[in-house]
Scaffold this motif. Sequence first.
Motif, PDB file in Angstrom:
ATOM      1  N   GLN A   1      -7.898  32.940   9.228  1.00 50.40           N
ATOM      2  CA  GLN A   1      -7.821  34.219   9.932  1.00 50.40           C
ATOM      3  C   GLN A   1      -8.310  34.092  11.370  1.00 50.40           C
ATOM      4  OE1 GLN A   1     -10.264  36.425   7.171  1.00 50.40           O
ATOM      5  NE2 GLN A   1      -8.497  37.313   6.126  1.00 50.40           N
ATOM      6  N   LEU A   2      -9.403  33.358  11.556  1.00 53.26           N
ATOM      7  CA  LEU A   2      -9.942  33.194  12.905  1.00 53.26           C
ATOM      8  C   LEU A   2      -8.976  32.420  13.780  1.00 53.26           C
ATOM      9  CD1 LEU A   2     -12.139  33.527  14.981  1.00 53.26           C
ATOM     10  CD2 LEU A   2     -13.334  31.563  13.978  1.00 53.26           C
TER      11      LEU A   2
ATOM     12  N   PHE B   1     -16.126  26.910  18.242  1.00 52.75           N
ATOM     13  CA  PHE B   1     -16.816  28.192  18.334  1.00 52.75           C
ATOM     14  C   PHE B   1     -16.827  28.996  17.033  1.00 52.75           C
ATOM     15  CE2 PHE B   1     -15.068  27.156  22.533  1.00 52.75           C
ATOM     16  CZ  PHE B   1     -16.256  27.073  23.260  1.00 52.75           C
ATOM     17  N   CYS B   2     -16.371  28.402  15.928  1.00 56.53           N
ATOM     18  CA  CYS B   2     -16.272  29.187  14.691  1.00 56.53           C
ATOM     19  C   CYS B   2     -17.626  29.713  14.234  1.00 56.53           C
ATOM     20  CB  CYS B   2     -15.606  28.373  13.590  1.00 56.53           C
ATOM     21  SG  CYS B   2     -16.508  26.911  13.067  1.00 56.53           S
ATOM     22  N   ASN B   3     -18.689  28.917  14.392  1.00 60.34           N
ATOM     23  CA  ASN B   3     -20.004  29.354  13.916  1.00 60.34           C
ATOM     24  C   ASN B   3     -20.467  30.627  14.615  1.00 60.34           C
ATOM     25  OD1 ASN B   3     -20.178  27.233  12.136  1.00 60.34           O
ATOM     26  ND2 ASN B   3     -21.334  25.926  13.526  1.00 60.34           N
ATOM     27  N   LYS B   4     -20.203  30.706  15.922  1.00 55.76           N
ATOM     28  CA  LYS B   4     -20.636  31.881  16.679  1.00 55.76           C
ATOM     29  C   LYS B   4     -19.708  33.074  16.452  1.00 55.76           C
ATOM     30  CE  LYS B   4     -23.107  29.501  20.413  1.00 55.76           C
ATOM     31  NZ  LYS B   4     -22.985  28.144  19.860  1.00 55.76           N
TER      32      LYS B   4
ATOM     33  N   GLN C   1     -17.450  33.636  14.041  1.00 54.20           N
ATOM     34  CA  GLN C   1     -17.342  34.092  12.660  1.00 54.20           C
ATOM     35  C   GLN C   1     -18.591  34.828  12.190  1.00 54.20           C
ATOM     36  OE1 GLN C   1     -16.333  30.374  10.669  1.00 54.20           O
ATOM     37  NE2 GLN C   1     -14.389  31.228  10.000  1.00 54.20           N
ATOM     38  N   PHE C   2     -19.690  34.612  12.868  1.00 59.09           N
ATOM     39  CA  PHE C   2     -20.982  35.141  12.430  1.00 59.09           C
ATOM     40  C   PHE C   2     -20.891  36.656  12.235  1.00 59.09           C
ATOM     41  CE2 PHE C   2     -25.375  36.594  13.056  1.00 59.09           C
ATOM     42  CZ  PHE C   2     -26.065  35.711  12.234  1.00 59.09           C
ATOM     43  N   GLY C   3     -21.051  37.087  10.989  1.00 59.22           N
ATOM     44  CA  GLY C   3     -21.085  38.511  10.691  1.00 59.22           C
ATOM     45  C   GLY C   3     -19.744  39.201  10.610  1.00 59.22           C
ATOM     46  N   THR C   4     -18.607  38.461  10.789  1.00 55.28           N
ATOM     47  CA  THR C   4     -17.293  39.118  10.768  1.00 55.28           C
ATOM     48  C   THR C   4     -16.616  39.038   9.410  1.00 55.28           C
ATOM     49  OG1 THR C   4     -16.101  37.109  11.444  1.00 55.28           O
ATOM     50  CG2 THR C   4     -16.930  38.567  13.201  1.00 55.28           C
ATOM     51  N   GLY C   5     -16.973  38.058   8.587  1.00 58.43           N
ATOM     52  CA  GLY C   5     -16.296  37.865   7.315  1.00 58.43           C
ATOM     53  C   GLY C   5     -14.962  37.161   7.440  1.00 58.43           C
ATOM     54  N   LEU C   6     -14.605  36.701   8.654  1.00 56.90           N
ATOM     55  CA  LEU C   6     -13.341  36.002   8.859  1.00 56.90           C
ATOM     56  C   LEU C   6     -13.415  34.593   8.279  1.00 56.90           C
ATOM     57  CD1 LEU C   6     -12.752  36.995  12.583  1.00 56.90           C
ATOM     58  CD2 LEU C   6     -11.220  37.587  10.707  1.00 56.90           C
TER      59      LEU C   6
ATOM     60  N   GLY D   1     -10.952  45.907  10.286  1.00 64.02           N
ATOM     61  CA  GLY D   1     -12.406  45.807  10.450  1.00 64.02           C
ATOM     62  C   GLY D   1     -12.839  44.437  10.930  1.00 64.02           C
ATOM     63  N   LYS D   2     -12.304  43.382  10.310  1.00 61.81           N
ATOM     64  CA  LYS D   2     -12.657  42.023  10.706  1.00 61.81           C
ATOM     65  C   LYS D   2     -12.184  41.719  12.122  1.00 61.81           C
ATOM     66  CE  LYS D   2     -12.542  39.990   6.055  1.00 61.81           C
ATOM     67  NZ  LYS D   2     -11.878  38.979   5.196  1.00 61.81           N
TER      68      LYS D   2
END
Length: 213
Positions: A42-43, A28-31, A33-38, A108-109
Amino acid sequence: MITHPVIHMERMKEEHRASVSQLLLQGFCNKIQFGTGLNNAQLQLLLERLLVLDEQRGEGQRIVAMQEESVIGSLSLQFRAHSGIPRPSTTVMDLLPLWKGIQGVGWGKTLGFAVRLACLSHRPARGEMYIADVSVHERFRGSGVGKTMLEWVLREAVTRPGIRYASLYVSGSNVGAKRLYERMGFRTLEVQRSTFMGWLFGEQEWNYMIHEG
């Protein structure tokens, strides 16, 4: 030749958390991480914290697929609260323990991560067994592990009193997964399209699928 590993299903244990967080990262990293900058590290940290939080809150059951001593798949099942009162959808405040005081990730992230989880949450109805996520280790994709896990879920649904159907969401772009679910007997009950979800996840279309009986 694709081999079908012999696997068994069991409840996730504490020693499985790191492996399961890696599976969730792969799946699920693509979804998320999208727009988070992680970044990936970190994720994965946040995903592992989430597994702990879910256990503390009693959020359904996390099941793992094991081959010998290795975790090769995982899924999360959620149900209506036993009290008969529907469990509310996850809110950002529910996820506060994920990001409060986390160092090395940034508020923030982590808040962006929590918002995305809240938007992906689903409130199971009476008689519904909701499959919140399904992930298979990248080395075992295409070997039948996902099918085996879903077969286990459907057998489990039959044994649970009051469960009338299993359900899940799949993004419109995930054509392979949707085909698998259809082969397993799931049907699309509703197609949801949201510009906001597209902005959060890069996916505007989501299919709500159910399996009855």
